[in-house]
Structures are given as structure tokens and as C-alpha cells.
Scaffold this active site. Structure first.
Site, PDB file in Angstrom:
ATOM      1  CE  LYS A 120      38.948  57.475  25.064  1.00 22.43           C
ATOM      2  NZ  LYS A 120      38.186  58.689  24.858  1.00 22.43           N
ATOM      3  CD  GLU A 204      42.290  50.450  24.099  1.00 24.53           C
ATOM      4  OE1 GLU A 204      43.189  51.301  24.014  1.00 24.53           O
ATOM      5  OE2 GLU A 204      41.591  50.295  25.120  1.00 24.53           O
ATOM      6  CG  HIS A 239      31.731  51.639  29.136  1.00 19.86           C
ATOM      7  ND1 HIS A 239      32.595  50.621  29.453  1.00 19.86           N
ATOM      8  CD2 HIS A 239      30.968  51.176  28.108  1.00 19.86           C
ATOM      9  CE1 HIS A 239      32.386  49.592  28.651  1.00 19.86           C
ATOM     10  NE2 HIS A 239      31.397  49.902  27.829  1.00 19.86           N
ATOM     11  NE  ARG A 296      37.079  65.859  31.022  1.00 20.13           N
ATOM     12  CZ  ARG A 296      36.586  64.893  31.791  1.00 20.13           C
ATOM     13  NH1 ARG A 296      36.494  65.083  33.090  1.00 20.13           N
ATOM     14  NH2 ARG A 296      36.199  63.742  31.291  1.00 20.13           N
TER      15      ARG A 296
END
Length: 666
Positions: A120, A204, A239, A296
């Protein structure tokens, strides 16, 4: 196109995605090869495939994650290509490289694209260069705990800690206060290391009331890239997505165009080929930020298929075989509205705890615009080793209101017994007056609507007790008839030589005992529950109950399983047990001096020292079905010691600690 892209295809996955790929293979005339672990020897994907090969023990790292075993199976079966599904090896660059070295086509993007988006942190740096908007945060390589804590303080709370190599909601923690950051970081890293063998994280800014909107992209080896519109995946727990829909409600043409263009540029920046998903966080003011790219096919791809009428698995196979994309951007349809609900074996009212065991009944919905993708059937096992998904329920309609109505009907006719399911929770989530129905969406919806989604439990209605009683009486009659169909003494229809039969059935629901009085009157059972009277009759067809209550036809379902009757009457299923007063008296007051495992799992941390603890104190952490679950003290009391150690694998109900509640000492 009627030319098959491959002769033989191996599916390096399990569950509903394996079944989904096998279905496309069958339609295209491709020979399908399944692989399976010891836990999946009798799984549905094994039964559906043309060939099935064993690859090792139940733990994923010893079977589905062992690339050597997968490639060996492909060679033995003569497979020309491997479809990795999603999860497991689908985003593993080393596996894609090993396929190429073995001369086997990997159904996925180039190795370079997987590597570019696999981290990421690296992906965000690449997206910044490509001009794709990013969420403010720290995406660098410095992983010192104090440094990351300082970065979080500088960003401003709330922040989100995310595993750099993560996905599927694993290795993610929202932190609202500076003092909570260290513990959250430790937990996030531990889960990331367990799931991805990589504890690298990024930090973040947590956008308040964000929506999670993702764009399906596709590229071919000839440089052509398109997007297939967006999906809204805002409704999440831990999440992980619960509901998905396409297109996103309230999406303007201008915003759709901008997000689609940004997604295509993100894919172009890494030379993308195949199916991928670019995920964005969308703020209430209309701004959107790149979150990650999943290299994917996604679990929620069926909603895109429903609004476009395309088979994305077929597109994957044809692109991997070197064919060009069949449609240009302007040719991709957008028709109607689709919604997907993930049906899990879990207890939503107990913090979404996974449930394992034999699926005594799975009766999926049917009807116009309804599609069910599942890797499991009645009689199959829900294993503790893998994700507890039972099925994906997908509906399509000409507009969102029609799709919502079809989903409500689909959930009302979905029947699961033998394991807990989230079907009742999903019904509340998409209810007529729900926030989801109003399209009042953000990733905190479930927490925000907690009181509506988790109402206090209510007892079964008198009508439901009457239906359960009728089902039990019909089952009893059928059993007697089967034992001796010609004996008048075996008759259980209520007829008596003098007078009429009267029965009393006692039902136990939780801590409540419900009494039903049944009397045979004029060829019907007259059932009295809490002063309400029902004239009932009916027949049984397997688990189905075709009843008449006071002349009105009722279609329900009832299944006797392990001493309980599972009743399905349109709403959340009811589990009722015959009440045995003698057994209850014998067990009254008994209690253990320990806390038990709420599910099978592995002990990953012991958190408290022996001594006095308060209710709610975290005692230990278990890992089950790829997620961490914290076991807490249920009362004030004394922790005398642990009965388990870190690394132990424990069974459901196993004693974990020696604990004495304060009131017990008095």
C-alpha cells in the site's frame, strides 16, 4: 465468442469463487480442475469440478497457500492455466512468477503490477506520481513505533492504521485517541503478520463519514483499458464489506466520469492487464481519495456483472489467453441496479462471532432477479480454518427500490440451520425504514445505527409458537405412522373414542418457557398460546410447513435439529427447544469457574495478570477465521490463572481461564 481460451483450467481456491469459475468453465467447454485440503474433501467445489486433487492438511499455509503444491497439481492434471480466485495466492507475485516459470498461465495481472500494488505504501507513492488523489497520511518505510505514533499525532485523530500488504479488512485499526495508538499498533501488526506474513503498516487520516466506492477496471495485453462503472461498498463491519451495490446511489455523471478516469489512470500507471479494482474513499463534500488497488477479482464482482450483463470470469480467461477486450468504454452497458448481501455463518448479536459446524439446512432464495453464489450446501461443514461465508445473495432490478424489495424477499426466504447466520441482521440492515434503504451511507453505518440494528431480543410471537407446535405435532404423527401405519393405537391425529385429545407442549426459548395447549377439535388442532387461540392444520414437505391458521394459508419452514426446532416464518429464525422441567431442575444453579472459548481458534496473546479484574477487562486474544477476537471478563472478579498458552489451538467451549466472580466469593 465460442472458441474456448483454454482446454484445462485449475482453480487454486475454494468456496463460492471456485464454484463460480467452474460454472464459467462448464459454459465455455473448459475442463475444470479443483484442488482441496483435507477439510474440503467433500466440499461443493470438489463435487462440481471435472477433476479434483488433494493438496494437503486443513491449515491454509499447508495447502491453499503452498504454491509448490498448487503448481504440481496443475502439472499433474495437464492444466494450461491457473485461476487463483480471490484471497490466498491471488495477489502473490511470487506465485504468479512461479506459474510463468512452469509454463502455466496465471489468470491475473503481470508480476510487476502485483508487486507495484502489493504494498500500500509503494502503491500510494506511484499513484501520487500518476496524479491520482491520495488520503493524507504517512506511507513511508520507517516502522519505528514511536515514529509512527508521532506521525499519527501530527496527522490528527482519528487515524487508521493499515497493514501495507493487507486486504479484506485484516490488519486495520481505527484509533481515536493518542493514548490508544500503541496497543492498536501492536494488535494491527500481529494480525498483519499472521494474515500476510508482513507487519509493515501505514497511517492515514480517517475521513469522517466516508463512503467506500470502488471502480472495476479491465485491461488487455494490447494496451486497452476500460472501467465497468462503480460499486458502493460502504456498509462494513470490522472493515469487511457486508452489503455492496452498483451503481453507487447518488452518483452524478460528472463524478462517475472523474472516478472512472482516475481508476483507469491508476491501472495504466502499472501496465495493468486483467481484472482489477481501484478503491476510493469518498468524502461527503464530493472529494475522493485513492485507497488501494486489488489486483484480482473481488468478492462483490457479481453486482457489476448484473448491471452490465457481462461474465467477468470469461473476460479474465480470454484476456489471459491474449485476446483483446471485447468492448470499448462507450459500449459497456449500465442497466438497472444490483445489490449483494454476504451471508455469513456468524452471530451478529455476539460481536459477529464466527459459527462452525455442519450446515443442517441451507435453503437459498429463488425468484425473479435473484442470484445465489455459494460454495456450500445442506450437509456441508463450515470449517474453522477458512472464511465463514455461506453464500452471496445478489438481486437485480430496473431501479434501486425494486432491487431493495427483491433483496428483502430473498432474505425473508433464506433458511439456515445448524450454524448461526447473519440473515436476521441483514434483514434489519435493509429494512424499509433503514439508513441503507434511504441511501444514507458511510463506512460507520453499522456503528451509527447500532440501536436499530441490534434491538433487544423479543420472544417468539404466539403465532410462531403455534406454528412450532403444529410442526411438532405433524412430525410426531409422521413418525408414528412410519413406525406402524396400520395400528389404531399409533394414531396421533387427536381422535379419541370419547371426547378429544388435549396436549400441552412446553417450549424453551432462551430463559423463557412458553406453553402451548393443543386440543383436537373438528379435525383441526386448536392451539392456545398466551390466551390467543389458533385453529390450525397443515402438511409437511421435508422442512417446509404448509399450514392454515384460522383459515389463512401460511408458508413457513421448520427443521428439528439437535433437540431444537428451527422455525422460519419470514423474519429472523427462531430456535425453540422442548422444555424439560426435570433436566432444568437438575442443572439449575450450576456454573463453571472458567470462561470458555466462544469458537474454535488459536491463542495469540494473554493480556492480564492474575488478580482482581473488573468486568470488561481484556483477558486474552484468540485468532479464528483470519480475525482476532478479544475475550473479556464478564463480571468483576479474580483471575486465578490461565488454562491455555500462546499458540494453543482450542476447541469451541474449551475452558480458557480460572475465574471467580466477586458475587461468588460473597
Amino acid at each position: 465468442m465460442n472458441i474456448r481460451p483454454f482446454d484445462t483450467l485449475l482453480i487454486a481456491n475454494r468456496g463460492e469463487i471456485a464454484c463460480r469459475v467452474i460454472a464459467t468453465c462448464r459454459r465455455l467447454g473448459i475442463r475444470s480442475v479443483a484442488v482441496y485440503s483435507d477439510a474440503d474433501a467433500n466440499a461443493r467445489h470438489v463435487r462440481l469440478a471435472d477433476v479434483a486433487l488433494p493438496i494437503g492438511p486443513a491449515p491454509a499455509r499447508e495447502s491453499y497457500l503452498d504454491s509448490g503444491k498448487i503448481i504440481d497439481a496443475a502439472k499433474r492434471s495437464g492444466a494450461q492455466a491457473i485461476h487463483p480466485g480471490y484471497g490466498f495466492l491471488s495477489e502473490n507475485a511470487d506465485f504468479a512468477r512461479a506459474c510463468a516459470d512452469a509454463g502455466i498461465v496465471f489468470i491475473g495481472p503481470p508480476v510487476a503490477a502485483i508487486e507495484a500494488m502489493g504494498s500500500k505504501s509503494a502503491a500510494k507513492a506511484l499513484m501520487e506520481q500518476a496524479g491520482v488523489p491520495l488520503t493524507p497520511g504517512y506511507h513511508g518505510d520507517n516502522q519505528d513505533a514511536d515514529f509512527l505514533h508521532a506521525q499519527a499525532d501530527a496527522i490528527g485523530y482519528p487515524v487508521l492504521i493499515k497493514a501495507s500488504a493487507g486486504g479484506g479488512g485484516k490488519g486495520m485499526r481505527r484509533v481515536d485517541r493518542s493514548e490508544d495508538f500503541p496497543a492498536a499498533l501492536v494488535s494491527c501488526r500481529r494480525e498483519a503478520a499472521s494474515s500476510f506474513n508482513n507487519e509493515h503498516v501505514l497511517v492515514e487520516k480517517y475521513v469522517l463519514r466516508p463512503r467506500h466506492i470502488e471502480v472495476q477496471v479491465f485491461g488487455d495485453a494490447h494496451g486497452k483499458l476500460v472501467h465497468l462503472h462503480e460499486r458502493d461498498c460502504s456498509v462494513q463491519r470490522r472493515h469487511q464489506k457486508v452489503l455492496e451495490e452498483a451503481p453507487a446511489p447518488g452518483m452524478t455523471l460528472e463524478r462517475r466520469t472523474a472516478m472512472g478516469a482516475a481508476a483507469v489512470e491508476a491501472a495504466r500507471a502499472v501496465g495493468y492487464v486483467g481484472a482489477g479494482t481501484v478503491e476510493f474513499i469518498a468524502a461527503p463534500d464530493g472529494a475522493f481519495y485513492f485507497m488501494e488497488m486489488n489486483t484480482r477479482l473481488q468478492v462483490e464482482h457479481p453486482v457489476t456483472e448484473m448491471i452490465t450483463g457481462l461474465d467477468l470470469v470469461e473476460w479474465q480467461l480470454r484476456v489471459a489467453a491474449g485476446e483483446p477486450l471485447p468492448l470499448a468504454q462507450q459500449e459497456i452497458p449500465l442497466r438497472g441496479h444490483a445489490i449483494e448481501a454476504r451471508l455469513y455463518a456468524e452471530d451478529a448479536d455476539r460481536g459477529f462471532l464466527p459459527s462452525t459446524g455442519t450446515l443442517a439446512l441451507f435453503d437459498p432464495p429463488q425468484g425473479e432477479g435473484v442470484r445465489v453464489d455459494s460454495g456450500i450446501e445442506t450437509g456441508d461443514m463450515v470449517s474453522p480454518f477458512y472464511d465463514p461465508m455461506i453464500a452471496k445473495l445478489i438481486v437485480h432490478g430496473p431501479d434501486r427500490d425494486t432491487a431493495l424489495a427483491r433483496m428483502r424477499q430473498a432474505l425473508a426466504t433464506t433458511r439456515v440451520a445448524g450454524v448461526a447466520s447473519n440473515a436476521g441482521f441483514l434483514q434489519r440492515l435493509i429494512g424499509v425504514d433503514s439508513a441503507f434503504a434511504r441511501a444514507d451511507l458511510d463506512t460507520g453505518l453499522i456503528e451509527r445505527e447500532h440501536d436499530a440494528l441490534f434491538p433487544p431480543s423479543t420472544p417468539a410471537s404466539p403465532r410462531q409458537i403455534a406454528l412450532a407446535t403444529l410442526a411438532a405435532l405433524l412430525d410426531e404423527s409422521a413418525a408414528r405412522d412410519a413406525a406402524d401405519p396400520y395400528s389404531p393405537w399409533a394414531a396421533t391425529n387427536g381422535w379419541r373414542l370419547s371426547g378429544s385429545a388435549t396436549r400441552q407442549l412446553r417450549w424453551h426459548e432462551g430463559d423463557t418457557v412458553r406453553i402451548a395447549q393443543a386440543q383436537w377439535v373438528a379435525d383441526n388442532w386448536r392451539i392456545d398460546v398466551d390466551g390467543e387461540y389458533f385453529s390450525t392444520s397443515g402438511t409437511r414437505d421435508g422442512h417446509l410447513l404448509h399450514a392454515r391458521l384460522d383459515g389463512a394459508a401460511v408458508s413457513a419452514a421448520a427443521l428439528a435439529h439437535e433437540g431444537a426446532l428451527h422455525l422460519f416464518d419470514g423474519g429472523a429464525p427462531r430456535v425453540l427447544r422442548f422444555d424439560d422441567p426435570i433436566a432444568q431442575a437438575e442443572s439449575h444453579g450450576a456454573h463453571g469457574g472458567d470462561l470458555s472459548a466462544p469458537m474454535p481458534g488459536r491463542i495469540v496473546a494473554l493480556l492480564a495478570e492474575p488478580g482482581k479484574v473488573q468486568a470488561g477487562t481484556p483477558l486474552l486474544v484468540m485468532e479464528a477465521m483470519k480475525m482476532e477476537h478479544t475475550v473479556t471478563a464478564h463480571r468483576d472478579g479474580e483471575l486465578k490463572g490461565y488454562r491455555v498458552a500462546v499458540g494453543d489451538q482450542v476447541a469451541d467451549g474449551a475452558a480458557l481461564v480460572d475465574f471467580t466472580a466477586t458475587e461468588d466469593e460473597a
